[in-house]
Design an enzyme around this catalytic site. Structure first.
Site, PDB file in Angstrom:
ATOM      1  N   GLU A  77       0.812  -1.215   0.000  1.00 33.43           N
ATOM      2  CA  GLU A  77       0.000   0.000   0.000  1.00 33.43           C
ATOM      3  C   GLU A  77       0.850   1.271   0.000  1.00 33.43           C
ATOM      4  O   GLU A  77       0.468   2.282  -0.606  1.00 33.43           O
ATOM      5  CB  GLU A  77      -0.941   0.004   1.208  1.00 33.43           C
ATOM      6  CG  GLU A  77      -2.044  -1.023   1.145  1.00 33.43           C
ATOM      7  CD  GLU A  77      -1.654  -2.393   1.695  1.00 33.43           C
ATOM      8  OE1 GLU A  77      -2.500  -3.301   1.707  1.00 33.43           O
ATOM      9  OE2 GLU A  77      -0.475  -2.541   2.106  1.00 33.43           O
ATOM     10  N   PHE A 139     -12.150  -6.370  13.476  1.00 35.44           N
ATOM     11  CA  PHE A 139     -11.021  -6.847  12.679  1.00 35.44           C
ATOM     12  C   PHE A 139     -10.630  -5.808  11.626  1.00 35.44           C
ATOM     13  O   PHE A 139     -11.476  -5.295  10.903  1.00 35.44           O
ATOM     14  CB  PHE A 139     -11.393  -8.165  12.000  1.00 35.44           C
ATOM     15  CG  PHE A 139     -10.318  -8.728  11.116  1.00 35.44           C
ATOM     16  CD1 PHE A 139      -9.110  -9.174  11.654  1.00 35.44           C
ATOM     17  CD2 PHE A 139     -10.493  -8.788   9.748  1.00 35.44           C
ATOM     18  CE1 PHE A 139      -8.121  -9.688  10.840  1.00 35.44           C
ATOM     19  CE2 PHE A 139      -9.505  -9.305   8.918  1.00 35.44           C
ATOM     20  CZ  PHE A 139      -8.308  -9.748   9.466  1.00 35.44           C
ATOM     21  N   GLN A 140      -9.364  -5.478  11.572  1.00 34.81           N
ATOM     22  CA  GLN A 140      -8.787  -4.516  10.635  1.00 34.81           C
ATOM     23  C   GLN A 140      -9.453  -3.141  10.742  1.00 34.81           C
ATOM     24  O   GLN A 140      -9.599  -2.425   9.753  1.00 34.81           O
ATOM     25  CB  GLN A 140      -8.831  -5.042   9.196  1.00 34.81           C
ATOM     26  CG  GLN A 140      -7.881  -6.205   8.972  1.00 34.81           C
ATOM     27  CD  GLN A 140      -7.675  -6.573   7.521  1.00 34.81           C
ATOM     28  OE1 GLN A 140      -8.506  -6.279   6.673  1.00 34.81           O
ATOM     29  NE2 GLN A 140      -6.552  -7.218   7.219  1.00 34.81           N
ATOM     30  N   LYS A 189     -17.934   0.396   5.082  1.00 29.00           N
ATOM     31  CA  LYS A 189     -18.650  -0.629   4.301  1.00 29.00           C
ATOM     32  C   LYS A 189     -20.135  -0.312   4.248  1.00 29.00           C
ATOM     33  O   LYS A 189     -20.824  -0.665   3.281  1.00 29.00           O
ATOM     34  CB  LYS A 189     -18.418  -2.011   4.910  1.00 29.00           C
ATOM     35  CG  LYS A 189     -16.993  -2.526   4.733  1.00 29.00           C
ATOM     36  CD  LYS A 189     -16.842  -3.974   5.120  1.00 29.00           C
ATOM     37  CE  LYS A 189     -17.418  -4.904   4.051  1.00 29.00           C
ATOM     38  NZ  LYS A 189     -17.135  -6.328   4.340  1.00 29.00           N
ATOM     39  N   MET A 514      24.590   8.191   2.889  1.00 26.09           N
ATOM     40  CA  MET A 514      24.522   9.476   3.557  1.00 26.09           C
ATOM     41  C   MET A 514      24.751   9.331   5.059  1.00 26.09           C
ATOM     42  O   MET A 514      25.397  10.174   5.692  1.00 26.09           O
ATOM     43  CB  MET A 514      23.176  10.154   3.291  1.00 26.09           C
ATOM     44  CG  MET A 514      23.110  11.595   3.783  1.00 26.09           C
ATOM     45  SD  MET A 514      24.319  12.684   2.974  1.00 26.09           S
ATOM     46  CE  MET A 514      23.459  13.091   1.454  1.00 26.09           C
TER      47      MET A 514
END
Length: 640
Positions: A77, A139-140, A189, A514
């Protein structure tokens, strides 16, 4: 309802809301998920990046072979967000990505913060659990509106299907207008599955959001007067000018006033490097001419720039003798770090369009100031302190390339229309210093946030943009470090399978370059946790990973170069291959450093061209710096 953005958005949403009466019955009946896809189509969105998941599945179910936008499936993602960023910068359009709830949404937060720092227009659509499950630790479930509140331009939590098209229209407009930035649309949802009546266009409800684009009052005449009184002017041009597509206006202003142009990292290429008035980048790793011009100027014209610490060095010593004109569309930036003498709030292109005639009127009355002595000083800095580099010392038998030389060759052998993308680190600075930028929107890198792993997905997004807007005629080269590249290397699968044949140059020094440079200069050569062992052969470890084999595992072309002849041959091969991604593993000198350099927290007057060479200090001040009297960081850089 579309809930606004309180700091803890979920606490204000009822767990068991009463059923909302459907009051709108005009339009085509469909689900909220279908409305989202239709809204993107009606907004003119042509390309979308993302990954599906449980809480966003209704939206993905509405995407099919008849959908009018191209969908690019990334492998992470965060990469979807960076790809949308690369697409936005390359095309000037709003980037869009769609991810799921919980970890899918939290994974994209880095890209949201990156876009916010660099003012990149992006709409991030995230799935969310149903309204009844919000606040139950479902959940999630994650409060993505609350999480992104500090790092997004605006955020929405959508709980009603009927709100979907209006919210998408508003989000797209907010992302691309005013100071561009990322807008989060958290779609429950409940809203995705609910029924609604679709109509377009939508009436946006944005009370109080009216970005100022044109200058007001007498500020233009005040600015023109300062130009007429200045004998050492400098145009300090930032990323805001790029977002405003103001390259033409910046060049016209420079030609009219005779002022040199210095740029920040994101503004490279806004005026072609071949223009004699362009001095390059200023600040921590800027050219001596650019940094010196700003430090000695009597008028500093900040154009779409924000006086960041990497530009200013120690703020109280930045451009100490300069009066300041600050042009920015975001009023919050005016006076945030440096108080201007003439503040101008407005879109850069529109402001300059109005300012240039005002300057012409002043010049007709007072004539132009004589800038010959000023340019004599600037040209002296240019001649005495050009951009140069050291060749490797004590090179191993199998060869070791100068990373700067590699970047130079990439630039010399590239198509003039090339879009350049960089990761974060030494290679990013060398690319900015050594590539010849001749076009705006040809340079894409993570500036404000400095996100390692940005490069590969951003290059994929840029290539999708090139295919869409320029018929693919603009090739995309990614210059990345071996450390930065490994953070998102899984996106080689996206590059291959979604037919984005980018070209990748890995500047492989087998260390976090760096970080190692700072450890060398400021931490007594203590190389703690910076060796990667991915390009430095030993008895125990050989090439972990082997980048050539990694490329081949993804059915990409993998090449490797130890010597200059091998490097030139590999670059030519890469430029000739256009049917799949090509990766070149350039083995380079790990002790190469980025110069010039201003130590963090030091004054820009203390910029080091090389260790012990400080062109902007008097001989007495140089001696003082070498003795350590001006601070440990400065003395350490000289002693390295």
């Amino acid at each position: 309802m579309a809930t606004p953005t309180p700091l803890q958005a979920f606490s204000g949403v009822p767990k068991a809301p009463a059923a909302e009466k459907q009051s709108i019955v005009d339009g085509e009946k469909m689900t909220g998920a279908q409305a989202l896809v239709r809204s993107l189509e009606d907004l003119g969105v042509k390309d979308v990046f993302g990954i599906p998941g449980g809480a966003i599945l209704p939206v993905y179910n509405a995407i099919n072979q008849h959908t009018k936008f191209r969908f690019v499936l990334t492998r992470h993602e965060q990469a979807a967000g960076h790809a949308a960023e690369g697409y936005a910068v390359a095309t000037g359009k709003v980037g869009v990505c769609i991810v799921t709830s919980g970890p899918g949404a939290t994974n994209v937060v880095t890209a949201i913060a990156d876009a916010n720092m660099d003012s990149i227009p992006m709409v991030v659509i995230t799935g969310q659990v149903g309204v009844g499950a919000i606040g139950t630790d479902a959940f999630q479930e994650a409060d993505i509106v609350g999480i992104t509140y500090p790092v997004a331009k605006h955020s929405y939590l959508v709980t009603n299907a009927q709100d979907v098209p209006r919210v998408l229209a508003e989000a797209y407009y907010i992302a691309g207008s005013g100071r561009p930035g990322p807008v989060v649309v958290d779609l429950t949802k409940t809203a995705q599955n609910g029924q609604m009546y679709y109509s377009w266009p939508q009436r946006m409800i944005l009370p109080g959001y009216n970005p100022t684009t044109k200058a007001h009052g007498h500020v233009l005449s005040d600015a023109a007067k300062l130009f007429s009184q200045s004998y050492r002017p400098v145009l300090y041009v930032g990323g805001g000018a790029v977002r405003s597509n103001a390259g033409k206006q910046v060049k016209e202003l420079a030609d009219l006033t005779g002022a040199p142009i210095v740029t920040t990292l994101p503004a490279r290429g806004i005026v072609p490097d071949s223009d004699p008035k362009v001095l390059g980048m200023l600040g921590m790793h800027g050219t001596i001419a650019a940094t010196g011009a700003v430090q000695r100027c009597d008028l500093l014209v900040a154009i779409g720039s924000r006086f960041s610490d990497r530009v200013t060095g120690r703020l109280d010593s930045f451009a100490p003798a300069a009066r300041v004109i600050h042009i920015d569309i975001d009023p919050a930036e005016i006076g945030k770090n440096r108080q201007p003498d003439v503040p101008i709030v407005g879109d850069v292109a529109e402001v300059l369009d109005d300012l240039i005639p005002e300057i012409k009127r002043q010049q007709a009355i007072h004539s132009k100031p004589n800038l010959k002595p000023w340019w004599a000083q600037i040209n002296e800095w240019r001649e005495k302190y050009p951009t140069t580099y050291d060749e490797p010392q004590d090179a191993p038998v199998d060869g070791s390339l100068s990373p700067q030389w590699v970047v130079e060759q990439l630039s010399k052998n590239a198509d003039p229309e090339t879009i350049w993308v960089a990761g974060v680190g030494q290679h990013q600075m060398w690319a900015s210093q050594l590539i010849d930028f001749e076009h705006p929107h040809s340079w894409i890198s993570s500036g404000g946030l400095g996100t390692m792993g940005f490069g590969l997905p951003a290059a994929i997004g840029a290539k999708v943009g090139s295919q869409r807007e320029f018929n693919g005629r603009k090739p995309v080269w990614l210059i990345d470090g071996d450390g930065s590249f490994q953070m998102t290397s899984e996106e080689l699968a996206t590059a291959l399978l979604d037919h984005t044949p980018i070209k990748i140059a890995i500047i492989n020094n087998s260390v976090y370059g760096m970080v190692r440079q700072w450890q060398t200069l400021f931490f007594d050569h203590h190389y703690s946790a910076t060796s990667l062992n991915d390009g430095e052969n030993s008895d125990d470890i050989v090439d972990v990973p082997d980048f050539v084999k990694l490329a081949e595992a993804y059915d990409c072309v993998g090449l490797r170069a130890f010597t200059k002849d091998e490097a030139i041959e590999a670059i030519k091969k890469a430029n000739a291959i256009n049917d799949r991604p090509v990766l070149i593993d350039f083995r380079v000198w790990k002790d190469a450093m980025v110069w010039p350099m201003v130590p963090a927290g030091a004054s820009n007057d203390e910029v080091a061209y090389r260790p012990g060479v400080r062109p902007l200090l008097s001989p007495a001040a140089q001696a003082k710096a070498a003795s350590g009297a001006t601070g440990n960081a400065v003395a350490a850089a000289d002693a390295a």
